[in-house]
Design an enzyme around this catalytic site. Structure first.
Site, PDB file in Angstrom:
ATOM      1  N   ASP A 109       0.841  -1.203   0.000  1.00 11.61           N
ATOM      2  CA  ASP A 109       0.000   0.000   0.000  1.00 11.61           C
ATOM      3  C   ASP A 109       0.874   1.252   0.000  1.00 11.61           C
ATOM      4  O   ASP A 109       0.672   2.175   0.795  1.00 11.61           O
ATOM      5  CB  ASP A 109      -0.930  -0.011   1.213  1.00 11.61           C
ATOM      6  CG  ASP A 109      -2.116   0.952   1.041  1.00 11.61           C
ATOM      7  OD1 ASP A 109      -2.394   1.348  -0.108  1.00 11.61           O
ATOM      8  OD2 ASP A 109      -2.761   1.306   2.042  1.00 11.61           O
ATOM      9  N   VAL A 110       1.861   1.267  -0.892  1.00  6.20           N
ATOM     10  CA  VAL A 110       2.759   2.420  -1.006  1.00  6.20           C
ATOM     11  C   VAL A 110       2.004   3.561  -1.678  1.00  6.20           C
ATOM     12  O   VAL A 110       1.473   3.421  -2.779  1.00  6.20           O
ATOM     13  CB  VAL A 110       4.008   2.054  -1.836  1.00  6.20           C
ATOM     14  CG1 VAL A 110       4.906   3.283  -2.011  1.00  6.20           C
ATOM     15  CG2 VAL A 110       4.769   0.917  -1.180  1.00  6.20           C
TER      16      VAL A 110
END
Length: 277
Positions: free
Chosen positions: A98-99
């Site tokens: 979930d960058v």
């Protein structure tokens, strides 16, 4: 605090706790502790006084200062170092999954640290090549190959980080209604051969052109449709450090020019602020 509307449950909560107890790096947030009281879940992090990179790029939560190009590239280097550590510095690779700019937090001196490990996954052995899992992540940042196949690898984080780099360069959201994805928007502007059409207008041209080109080039290679064509995070760190080195002389000359001008005249400093050219 876990939001009432959050889709994250106990599994994601304890995944984050477990991940953060294993990892220790200057560019990853430190976990102080957690609270589980009935339906209330909370994680206690080290205090990150300057909020998120997202806040600074969007002017949220009262943020009014525009980050200069040198600072943006340095933040990118530090965030990339954090991801490289997750991929290669841990005993088994950890994929963040979930960058995004909301998950890059900034300390008082604008040091960048990766946060939010609720969706992260760890390899089970050093021979494992991918993780088979239902696609999850944030709209605009998700690796299309992972979305289509369910095969999660480190390159999925690389893709997301490439989108982050394009945000840093342009100051724009990944998805703009009616204007498509940031990758397509940037490619269209690059076809015109003018990097100034890509760069965030709030920078007012205050950047070394070769440094800007290099970051955009890295970003587009990170966001290649095919995962095997993307660089590793270690290679991204090296390239971003080169971009920062290209910007250093330009930034220093700006400082010298500004100091010299303000010392020799009575013109107010607001005329020659960091963004003035």
């Amino acid at each position: 605090m876990r939001s009432e509307s959050s889709s994250h449950g106990l599994d994601e909560f304890f995944a984050e706790v477990q991940s953060l107890t294993k990892v220790h790096h200057r560019n990853l947030v430190s976990l102080v502790g957690y609270c589980w009281e009935k339906d209330h879940l909370a994680l206690v992090y080290e205090y990150m006084a300057r909020g998120s990179l997202y806040d600074h790029l969007r002017g949220n939560h009262g943020v009014t200062e525009t980050l200069n190009w040198k600072t943006r590239v340095r933040i990118a280097v530090e965030a990339a170092q954090g991801l490289d550590y997750l991929h290669k510095g841990c005993s088994l690779p950890i994929i963040h999954r979930d960058v995004k700019t909301q998950n890059i937090l900034l300390s008082r001196n604008l040091q960048a640290k990766i946060a939010d490990f609720g969706l992260s996954r760890t390899y089970l052995s050093d021979t494992q090549t991918h993780i088979s899992i239902s696609p999850a992540g944030s709209a605009g940042y998700m690796d299309p190959e992972y979305y289509q196949t369910g095969r999660l690898t480190e390159s999925s984080d690389v893709y997301s980080f490439g989108v982050v780099l394009l945000e840093i360069a342009t100051g724009e959201s990944p998805i703009l209604p009616g204007h498509g994805h940031i990758i397509q928007r940037v490619k269209k502007k690059i076809d015109a051969g003018n990097i100034h059409m890509v760069a965030d207008t709030r920078l007012r041209g205050a950047y070394e052109v070769s440094s800007m080109w290099k970051v955009v080039d890295i970003a587009l290679r990170c966001t290649a449709d095919v995962a095997v064509q993307r660089p590793t995070m270690a290679a991204v760190v090296v390239q971003l450090k080169e971009s920062l080195a290209l910007e250093e002389p330009h930034a220093n000359s700006d400082i010298r020019r500004t100091v010299g001008t303000t010392s020799e005249t009575s013109i107010t400093t607001s005329t020659f602020g960091p963004s003035a050219r």
